[in-house]
Scaffold this motif. Sequence first.
Motif, PDB file in Angstrom:
ATOM      1  N   LEU A 139      -0.642 -25.216  15.739  1.00 37.47           N
ATOM      2  CA  LEU A 139      -1.900 -24.542  15.371  1.00 37.47           C
ATOM      3  C   LEU A 139      -2.490 -25.149  14.099  1.00 37.47           C
ATOM      4  O   LEU A 139      -3.719 -25.283  13.973  1.00 37.47           O
ATOM      5  CB  LEU A 139      -1.659 -23.043  15.192  1.00 37.47           C
ATOM      6  CG  LEU A 139      -1.496 -22.237  16.482  1.00 37.47           C
ATOM      7  CD1 LEU A 139      -1.140 -20.793  16.183  1.00 37.47           C
ATOM      8  CD2 LEU A 139      -2.770 -22.296  17.321  1.00 37.47           C
ATOM      9  N   LYS A 140      -1.638 -25.501  13.124  1.00 33.07           N
ATOM     10  CA  LYS A 140      -2.144 -26.144  11.911  1.00 33.07           C
ATOM     11  C   LYS A 140      -2.743 -27.507  12.242  1.00 33.07           C
ATOM     12  O   LYS A 140      -3.755 -27.913  11.655  1.00 33.07           O
ATOM     13  CB  LYS A 140      -1.017 -26.282  10.890  1.00 33.07           C
ATOM     14  CG  LYS A 140      -0.548 -24.946  10.317  1.00 33.07           C
ATOM     15  CD  LYS A 140       0.612 -25.123   9.347  1.00 33.07           C
ATOM     16  CE  LYS A 140       1.083 -23.764   8.816  1.00 33.07           C
ATOM     17  NZ  LYS A 140       2.245 -23.897   7.887  1.00 33.07           N
ATOM     18  N   LEU A 141      -2.122 -28.215  13.183  1.00 36.00           N
ATOM     19  CA  LEU A 141      -2.678 -29.489  13.640  1.00 36.00           C
ATOM     20  C   LEU A 141      -4.042 -29.275  14.288  1.00 36.00           C
ATOM     21  O   LEU A 141      -4.990 -30.023  14.036  1.00 36.00           O
ATOM     22  CB  LEU A 141      -1.702 -30.140  14.631  1.00 36.00           C
ATOM     23  CG  LEU A 141      -2.174 -31.424  15.337  1.00 36.00           C
ATOM     24  CD1 LEU A 141      -2.419 -32.520  14.313  1.00 36.00           C
ATOM     25  CD2 LEU A 141      -1.140 -31.871  16.359  1.00 36.00           C
ATOM     26  N   CYS A 142      -4.152 -28.220  15.121  1.00 35.27           N
ATOM     27  CA  CYS A 142      -5.441 -27.900  15.757  1.00 35.27           C
ATOM     28  C   CYS A 142      -6.503 -27.592  14.709  1.00 35.27           C
ATOM     29  O   CYS A 142      -7.668 -27.990  14.840  1.00 35.27           O
ATOM     30  CB  CYS A 142      -5.269 -26.711  16.706  1.00 35.27           C
ATOM     31  SG  CYS A 142      -4.367 -27.101  18.212  1.00 35.27           S
ATOM     32  N   ASP A 143      -6.132 -26.861  13.646  1.00 33.25           N
ATOM     33  CA  ASP A 143      -7.094 -26.545  12.583  1.00 33.25           C
ATOM     34  C   ASP A 143      -7.615 -27.829  11.944  1.00 33.25           C
ATOM     35  O   ASP A 143      -8.816 -27.949  11.651  1.00 33.25           O
ATOM     36  CB  ASP A 143      -6.426 -25.674  11.518  1.00 33.25           C
ATOM     37  CG  ASP A 143      -6.148 -24.265  12.017  1.00 33.25           C
ATOM     38  OD1 ASP A 143      -6.780 -23.876  13.021  1.00 33.25           O
ATOM     39  OD2 ASP A 143      -5.314 -23.568  11.416  1.00 33.25           O
ATOM     40  N   ALA A 144      -6.710 -28.801  11.703  1.00 35.17           N
ATOM     41  CA  ALA A 144      -7.129 -30.062  11.090  1.00 35.17           C
ATOM     42  C   ALA A 144      -8.105 -30.816  11.992  1.00 35.17           C
ATOM     43  O   ALA A 144      -9.153 -31.304  11.533  1.00 35.17           O
ATOM     44  CB  ALA A 144      -5.899 -30.927  10.791  1.00 35.17           C
ATOM     45  N   ILE A 145      -7.777 -30.918  13.283  1.00 36.97           N
ATOM     46  CA  ILE A 145      -8.656 -31.639  14.225  1.00 36.97           C
ATOM     47  C   ILE A 145      -9.982 -30.905  14.406  1.00 36.97           C
ATOM     48  O   ILE A 145     -11.048 -31.524  14.480  1.00 36.97           O
ATOM     49  CB  ILE A 145      -7.936 -31.821  15.577  1.00 36.97           C
ATOM     50  CG1 ILE A 145      -6.715 -32.740  15.403  1.00 36.97           C
ATOM     51  CG2 ILE A 145      -8.873 -32.419  16.612  1.00 36.97           C
ATOM     52  CD1 ILE A 145      -7.043 -34.120  14.906  1.00 36.97           C
ATOM     53  N   SER A 146      -9.924 -29.580  14.473  1.00 35.80           N
ATOM     54  CA  SER A 146     -11.158 -28.800  14.622  1.00 35.80           C
ATOM     55  C   SER A 146     -12.086 -29.043  13.437  1.00 35.80           C
ATOM     56  O   SER A 146     -13.297 -29.187  13.593  1.00 35.80           O
ATOM     57  CB  SER A 146     -10.820 -27.313  14.744  1.00 35.80           C
ATOM     58  OG  SER A 146     -11.979 -26.568  14.973  1.00 35.80           O
ATOM     59  N   PHE A 147     -11.506 -29.117  12.211  1.00 39.02           N
ATOM     60  CA  PHE A 147     -12.321 -29.386  11.023  1.00 39.02           C
ATOM     61  C   PHE A 147     -12.928 -30.787  11.111  1.00 39.02           C
ATOM     62  O   PHE A 147     -14.108 -30.986  10.809  1.00 39.02           O
ATOM     63  CB  PHE A 147     -11.455 -29.254   9.766  1.00 39.02           C
ATOM     64  CG  PHE A 147     -12.182 -29.631   8.492  1.00 39.02           C
ATOM     65  CD1 PHE A 147     -13.082 -28.752   7.911  1.00 39.02           C
ATOM     66  CD2 PHE A 147     -11.966 -30.869   7.890  1.00 39.02           C
ATOM     67  CE1 PHE A 147     -13.755 -29.102   6.749  1.00 39.02           C
ATOM     68  CE2 PHE A 147     -12.635 -31.216   6.729  1.00 39.02           C
ATOM     69  CZ  PHE A 147     -13.543 -30.333   6.151  1.00 39.02           C
ATOM     70  N   ALA A 148     -12.114 -31.773  11.518  1.00 33.60           N
ATOM     71  CA  ALA A 148     -12.629 -33.141  11.635  1.00 33.60           C
ATOM     72  C   ALA A 148     -13.765 -33.212  12.653  1.00 33.60           C
ATOM     73  O   ALA A 148     -14.785 -33.869  12.415  1.00 33.60           O
ATOM     74  CB  ALA A 148     -11.488 -34.087  12.028  1.00 33.60           C
TER      75      ALA A 148
END
Length: 719
Positions: A139-148
């Motif tokens: 989920l933290k990885l998803c947050d990073a990609i979503s921000f990018a």
Amino acid sequence: MIDFDEQFMSHSFDDAFCDESKNLLQKIGSQKRYTDGEDIACGGMKRIVNCFDSFTDRELARAYPLNDKTKLNDFLNEIRLASKLEHPNIVPLYDMGVEDGQIYFIMKKLSGSNLQDLISSSTKNSDILPLNQCLEIFLKLCDAISFAHSKNILHLDIKPANIQVDDYGQVLLCDWGLARDLSDCDTVSEDLSTQDMHPVNLELSYNNKIKGTPGYMAPEQTARRFGSRSSRTDIYSLGGVLYFLLSFKKPLEGETLEQLIKKTQEGDFISPRQRCPDLMIPTALNSVVLKAMALKPENRYLNVAELANDIRSYLSGFATSAEDASFLKQLKLLIKRNKTLFTLGSIALSFIVLLTAYFITQLKEEKLTAESAKFHAEEMAQKSIISESEARRAQKESEESTLQALGLVEDLQTEKKYSSTLKNQAAEELMEKAFTPFRHNKNYFKATETINLVLQLQPNNQEAIYHLALMEMGAFKFKQIKDLLKSYHGEQETSWITEAISPFFDKAGRMKPYTWQQQLNLANQLLDSSYNADKQYVAWHINSSIHNKFEMPDCIKYARASMAKRNKSSHFQFTADKLSDASYRVSIARSLCAPYEEIRHWKISELDLSHSNFRNLTILWNSPLKKLNIAHTPVNSLNKIWTLPLEVLNIKGTKISDYEAIYQYPLQALTINEFCSDLKRLNSISTLRELILPQAVYSPQEITKLSKNIKVTFYNYDR
């Protein structure tokens, strides 16, 4: 109050530049700020070294580009894009500059391990990370990609080796060297199938013009014909990371880069649940992976937030959008999600029942007390008024208690009625939507499993009891049938069941040993009796279960005798020869003895059913079939047997027009009919070496488009 006059301000300014401060300023002005240490890593595009910042007295990491113009351009692009990405789960870029003619950028020095090493280490030490912990990292990885993505930036190289996890739970997404801004023109390398393929380290992200990591990269990263790269390209890679977290394996593997690229372009990978059945991977997460890694971008998640919401739904006990959750699945999740509430409800319901019983008992006791007080008042004239008043008061209290008890009883009845309605609804849906289709398709195992589930919901469901007795009779489990018939009080006639199984018991009620001839006689007796759908069904079930009761030599005798009896052709042939690998070569060519239930579940590697009335493909499920001849049969589709490992296939004289299943087989030799709409597409079967066509059906232009590796011959076509 302090008076901020000019004298105070002057002294304060002088104090600020004491000796220690002056020394620091001199140090900053005269000393080189960054000092390099040992190398940390070297990839396909840049080299990263330990770096000490003398100004801030801390350890950092410095990155240099490798000596290549293309890599320098990508290095500058990484600096430009990374500077836009300030997020807790993205490695921060602190500084950049040029030193000794070489450009560099400064970033945070990473601690802990990358996700690839972390998972590999935990599995080797049998200290596997808990699933929920893996999902929190994801989920933290998803947050990073979503921000990018919100900044119109694609990462394009998401993989476990680029995800850093420290000892305190911080998750950082690294290596933005392949990242691209969506506002730029989307350029992609030419079709990789035309490039040189070398068996190099398949983990490299920047080798031989591959922009991504094989095994995690999306099909559109391999060739323009799969579409432009978009946010759904990163979603495919996120699905690959989730696959790795669930199964501890890469989603696609191969010995060469060429194999990996081909599997990527064909979507050729096994779902994590099928690949690692021992890990008990949840169906919901398996569905999320399959949707995220769909071959076509439009079939994937619309955005990263939608993917992350599915993971959060799973963690919260809800169904995901990727799975087609049934009513029963939703009900199970509801109970699991509200386990405390349902437990408290059950306790409250029990309390209400006990309280109601207590009030009713109290009511009876109070009535007795009132009657006793009234009798005593008649005998004691002096206290009659007082006694009468007490009696009325007691009667009033008892009436109030009665009303309370009746209310509680009514609530209890409502709860029971609601619970019963849910169970009845679930049982009816199982009978109609699961058991009936399974029985119609002669899927005996699933039909038995479903009918048992119905009886768990409704133990007294007469229809379910009757059908379970039929299922057990077909499986020759006669002991269970007796108990079932004792509890059956429905309208169906059951005397024929009792008569049929009675010869198999001795006088003491114990089941006697029996031969394959006795089992065959029972099946034929049911088939020969006056038409009864239930008898017919039980007979075919008995025929399909012989492999569970007898050794293969007896099974072959059984099948030959059973099929010969109902053969409607002047010609009958049934041969079964054991091959060296413990499988069998079976031929029933030119025989008309459908259905063919007797060979269900056999280990058959070669099967000839040509010129027969065979049509039910479900009996071939899970067979290790390598050679199949169904020429001149009523079969019109192969869609029910996609997964067979067929190497030789003959569909001459059939009405099969949908070739999708054929393209999936590892065929070496293929005889086709006249309905192939795209002859050139047979080139996609990389193993195909021999193709036999009907004479004068396909044009020379079509035939010349076939691969030179395929030998083409013809047979005379007789319409």
